[in-house]
Design a protein around this motif. Structure first.
Motif, PDB file in Angstrom:
ATOM      1  N   LEU A   1       1.953   9.489  -5.780  1.00 20.60           N
ATOM      2  CA  LEU A   1       2.292  10.863  -5.777  1.00 20.60           C
ATOM      3  C   LEU A   1       2.942  10.971  -6.289  1.00 20.60           C
ATOM      4  CD1 LEU A   1       1.594  10.091  -1.518  1.00 20.60           C
ATOM      5  CD2 LEU A   1       0.396  12.322  -3.189  1.00 20.60           C
ATOM      6  N   SER A   2       4.283  10.470  -6.639  1.00 22.25           N
ATOM      7  CA  SER A   2       5.364  10.325  -7.050  1.00 22.25           C
ATOM      8  C   SER A   2       5.799  10.628  -8.736  1.00 22.25           C
ATOM      9  CB  SER A   2       6.087   8.978  -7.147  1.00 22.25           C
ATOM     10  OG  SER A   2       6.932   9.467  -6.167  1.00 22.25           O
ATOM     11  N   GLN A   3       4.602  10.930  -9.443  1.00 18.10           N
ATOM     12  CA  GLN A   3       3.994  11.282 -10.418  1.00 18.10           C
ATOM     13  C   GLN A   3       4.472  12.933 -10.341  1.00 18.10           C
ATOM     14  OE1 GLN A   3       4.044   9.218 -12.884  1.00 18.10           O
ATOM     15  NE2 GLN A   3       4.983   7.500 -11.061  1.00 18.10           N
ATOM     16  N   GLN A   4       3.411  13.286  -9.524  1.00 21.51           N
ATOM     17  CA  GLN A   4       3.373  14.366  -9.516  1.00 21.51           C
ATOM     18  C   GLN A   4       5.039  15.634  -9.340  1.00 21.51           C
ATOM     19  OE1 GLN A   4       1.588  16.226  -5.992  1.00 21.51           O
ATOM     20  NE2 GLN A   4      -0.083  14.603  -5.587  1.00 21.51           N
ATOM     21  N   GLU A   5       5.337  16.407 -10.185  1.00 21.04           N
ATOM     22  CA  GLU A   5       6.430  16.941 -10.694  1.00 21.04           C
ATOM     23  C   GLU A   5       7.416  17.677  -9.285  1.00 21.04           C
ATOM     24  OE1 GLU A   5       8.326  19.751 -13.444  1.00 21.04           O
ATOM     25  OE2 GLU A   5       6.416  19.902 -13.514  1.00 21.04           O
ATOM     26  N   ASP A   6       6.388  18.401  -8.210  1.00 18.99           N
ATOM     27  CA  ASP A   6       7.211  19.168  -7.185  1.00 18.99           C
ATOM     28  C   ASP A   6       6.807  18.033  -6.629  1.00 18.99           C
ATOM     29  OD1 ASP A   6       4.438  18.012  -6.503  1.00 18.99           O
ATOM     30  OD2 ASP A   6       3.956  19.372  -5.669  1.00 18.99           O
ATOM     31  N   VAL A   7       6.893  16.656  -6.163  1.00 19.09           N
ATOM     32  CA  VAL A   7       7.013  15.679  -5.311  1.00 19.09           C
ATOM     33  C   VAL A   7       8.290  15.154  -5.720  1.00 19.09           C
ATOM     34  CG1 VAL A   7       6.567  12.945  -4.065  1.00 19.09           C
ATOM     35  CG2 VAL A   7       4.227  15.017  -4.295  1.00 19.09           C
ATOM     36  N   SER A   8       8.664  14.842  -6.992  1.00 16.59           N
ATOM     37  CA  SER A   8       9.988  14.091  -7.229  1.00 16.59           C
ATOM     38  C   SER A   8      11.332  15.293  -6.828  1.00 16.59           C
ATOM     39  CB  SER A   8       9.464  13.983  -9.029  1.00 16.59           C
ATOM     40  OG  SER A   8       9.634  15.049  -9.880  1.00 16.59           O
ATOM     41  N   ILE A   9      10.751  16.020  -7.624  1.00 19.38           N
ATOM     42  CA  ILE A   9      11.800  17.403  -6.979  1.00 19.38           C
ATOM     43  C   ILE A   9      12.063  17.318  -5.845  1.00 19.38           C
ATOM     44  CG2 ILE A   9      12.489  19.744  -6.880  1.00 19.38           C
ATOM     45  CD1 ILE A   9      10.785  20.511  -9.412  1.00 19.38           C
ATOM     46  N   TYR A  10      11.102  16.742  -4.193  1.00 22.78           N
ATOM     47  CA  TYR A  10      11.037  17.036  -3.578  1.00 22.78           C
ATOM     48  C   TYR A  10      12.345  15.853  -2.816  1.00 22.78           C
ATOM     49  CZ  TYR A  10       7.998  20.120  -3.322  1.00 22.78           C
ATOM     50  OH  TYR A  10       6.450  20.978  -3.116  1.00 22.78           O
ATOM     51  N   LYS A  11      11.814  14.878  -3.182  1.00 20.49           N
ATOM     52  CA  LYS A  11      12.742  13.370  -3.702  1.00 20.49           C
ATOM     53  C   LYS A  11      13.707  13.356  -3.615  1.00 20.49           C
ATOM     54  CE  LYS A  11      10.857   9.471  -4.488  1.00 20.49           C
ATOM     55  NZ  LYS A  11      10.119   8.470  -5.485  1.00 20.49           N
ATOM     56  N   GLU A  12      14.697  14.263  -4.417  1.00 18.90           N
ATOM     57  CA  GLU A  12      16.053  14.555  -4.908  1.00 18.90           C
ATOM     58  C   GLU A  12      17.177  14.663  -3.559  1.00 18.90           C
ATOM     59  OE1 GLU A  12      16.142  17.243  -7.876  1.00 18.90           O
ATOM     60  OE2 GLU A  12      15.019  15.967  -8.930  1.00 18.90           O
ATOM     61  N   ALA A  13      16.102  15.652  -2.650  1.00 23.09           N
ATOM     62  CA  ALA A  13      17.219  15.761  -1.168  1.00 23.09           C
ATOM     63  C   ALA A  13      17.117  15.131  -0.201  1.00 23.09           C
ATOM     64  CB  ALA A  13      16.497  17.339  -1.406  1.00 23.09           C
ATOM     65  N   VAL A  14      15.922  14.074  -0.057  1.00 20.23           N
ATOM     66  CA  VAL A  14      15.897  12.724   1.019  1.00 20.23           C
ATOM     67  C   VAL A  14      16.849  12.005   0.804  1.00 20.23           C
ATOM     68  CG1 VAL A  14      13.868  11.225   1.953  1.00 20.23           C
ATOM     69  CG2 VAL A  14      13.619  13.620   0.483  1.00 20.23           C
ATOM     70  N   VAL A  15      17.297  11.701   1.913  1.00 20.33           N
ATOM     71  CA  VAL A  15      19.057  10.629   1.729  1.00 20.33           C
ATOM     72  C   VAL A  15      18.493   9.176   2.716  1.00 20.33           C
ATOM     73  CG1 VAL A  15      20.961  12.792   1.276  1.00 20.33           C
ATOM     74  CG2 VAL A  15      20.154  11.966   3.810  1.00 20.33           C
TER      75      VAL A  15
ATOM     76  N   GLU B   1       0.767  -1.413  -0.197  1.00 32.97           N
ATOM     77  CA  GLU B   1       0.011   0.035   0.009  1.00 32.97           C
ATOM     78  C   GLU B   1       0.775   1.022   0.400  1.00 32.97           C
ATOM     79  OE1 GLU B   1      -2.776  -0.420   3.269  1.00 32.97           O
ATOM     80  OE2 GLU B   1      -3.567  -1.537   1.888  1.00 32.97           O
ATOM     81  N   LEU B   2       2.245   1.235   0.869  1.00 29.98           N
ATOM     82  CA  LEU B   2       3.071   2.182   1.048  1.00 29.98           C
ATOM     83  C   LEU B   2       3.364   2.569  -0.671  1.00 29.98           C
ATOM     84  CD1 LEU B   2       4.421   1.909   4.265  1.00 29.98           C
ATOM     85  CD2 LEU B   2       3.667   4.222   3.408  1.00 29.98           C
ATOM     86  N   THR B   3       3.467   1.413  -1.098  1.00 31.85           N
ATOM     87  CA  THR B   3       4.053   1.725  -2.137  1.00 31.85           C
ATOM     88  C   THR B   3       3.267   2.375  -3.227  1.00 31.85           C
ATOM     89  OG1 THR B   3       5.946  -0.412  -2.237  1.00 31.85           O
ATOM     90  CG2 THR B   3       6.207   0.458  -4.356  1.00 31.85           C
ATOM     91  N   GLU B   4       2.361   1.807  -3.819  1.00 31.75           N
ATOM     92  CA  GLU B   4       1.149   2.348  -4.278  1.00 31.75           C
ATOM     93  C   GLU B   4       1.378   3.596  -4.660  1.00 31.75           C
ATOM     94  OE1 GLU B   4      -1.520  -0.157  -3.675  1.00 31.75           O
ATOM     95  OE2 GLU B   4      -0.885  -2.248  -4.950  1.00 31.75           O
TER      96      GLU B   4
END
Length: 260
Positions: free
Chosen positions: A77-91, A69-72
């Motif tokens: 959410l990762s399809q959203q452009e802003d979210v995909s950008i936020y993810k780049e900074a999470v390590v 469920e978490l993965t789905e």
């Protein structure tokens, strides 16, 4: 001459006890070897069972309904452009015997996470989603309020901006982290309340082991908190986070470091 030759070939015959001693020693050695073989087999069996259980646990976590469920949700959410950008900074932060989450807060290598993610776990490795790996140094770490500031030797790194004020109740948020064996998992929720006087922020997002150190991100991309635990006694696993105001309070020189 004949007599001399006969003397030269004379030898002393070993006593029967000598043969008996050699035979007993051989039996003893065989017994020792047999015991060692049995011991090695038992140890090997134990190791095999442990490995099987670990692999089984890994697959259980991966295939569990909760993980799916978490993965789905994260994929959507990762399809959203802003979210995909936020993810780049999470390590992902990997230490001696532990793994957790952190996030970049400057382009020159400052990383924010929890104290318990890094305490007594050096050396620390920080990995970005693009595959870059760095060795991290602890700049400052505090058990209370469970915050740690790290530094890696990098330039032009993706980062998230810290908000200058705390979040508001019912504000929509994202949490991005590395729960269990998963990475870069996004879920969404809301700010439930800020629990004064303890200065802890309660969020509706599902929080799991490995989420520690995850950023709580407002809809405009600003970080409003740092996840450190989930509330006890709740089946939903609601999260607890440290408000961004507390980050500035406990790291008063943080803004100066970010402005360098």
């Amino acid at each position: 001459m004949k007599e001399t030759d006969e003397e030269e070939v004379e030898f002393e015959e070993p006593a029967p006890e000598d043969f008996l001693f050699d035979e007993e020693e051989t039996v003893d050695e065989k017994d020792k070897k047999r015991r060692k073989t049995v011991l090695f087999r038992v140890i090997g069996l134990i190791v095999a069972v442990v490995l099987i259980l670990q692999v089984g646990n890994i697959w259980f976590n991966i295939l569990s309904e909760e993980s799916r469920e978490l993965t789905e949700t994260s994929e959507e959410l990762s399809q959203q452009e802003d979210v995909s950008i936020y993810k780049e900074a999470v390590v992902a932060i990997q230490g001696n015997g532990g793994r957790g989450t952190g996030f970049s807060i400057s382009d020159n290598g400052y990383i924010l996470t929890n104290h318990h993610v890094v305490s007594q776990r050096q050396p620390l490795t920080v990995s970005f989603p693009n595959g870059d790996y760095f060795t991290a140094e602890i700049v400052e770490s505090m058990e209370e309020p469970d915050l740690a500031l790290l530094k890696v030797d990098g330039e032009d790194l993706p980062f998230l901006t810290l908000r200058s004020s705390d979040a508001k109740e019912n504000e929509d948020i994202y949490v991005i982290g590395n729960p269990r064996l998963q990475t870069q998992i996004v879920n969404e929720g809301q700010i439930l309340n800020n629990e004064n006087p303890f200065q802890r922020m309660r969020i509706s997002n599902k929080i799991l082991p490995g989420h520690s150190g995850s950023p709580v991100i407002a809809q405009n991309g600003e970080v409003v908190g740092v996840v450190y635990a989930r509330s006890l006694g709740t089946e939903e696993g609601y999260g607890l986070a440290i408000p961004v105001g507390q980050v500035y309070d406990y790291f008063p020189s943080l803004q100066e470091l970010l402005d360098e």
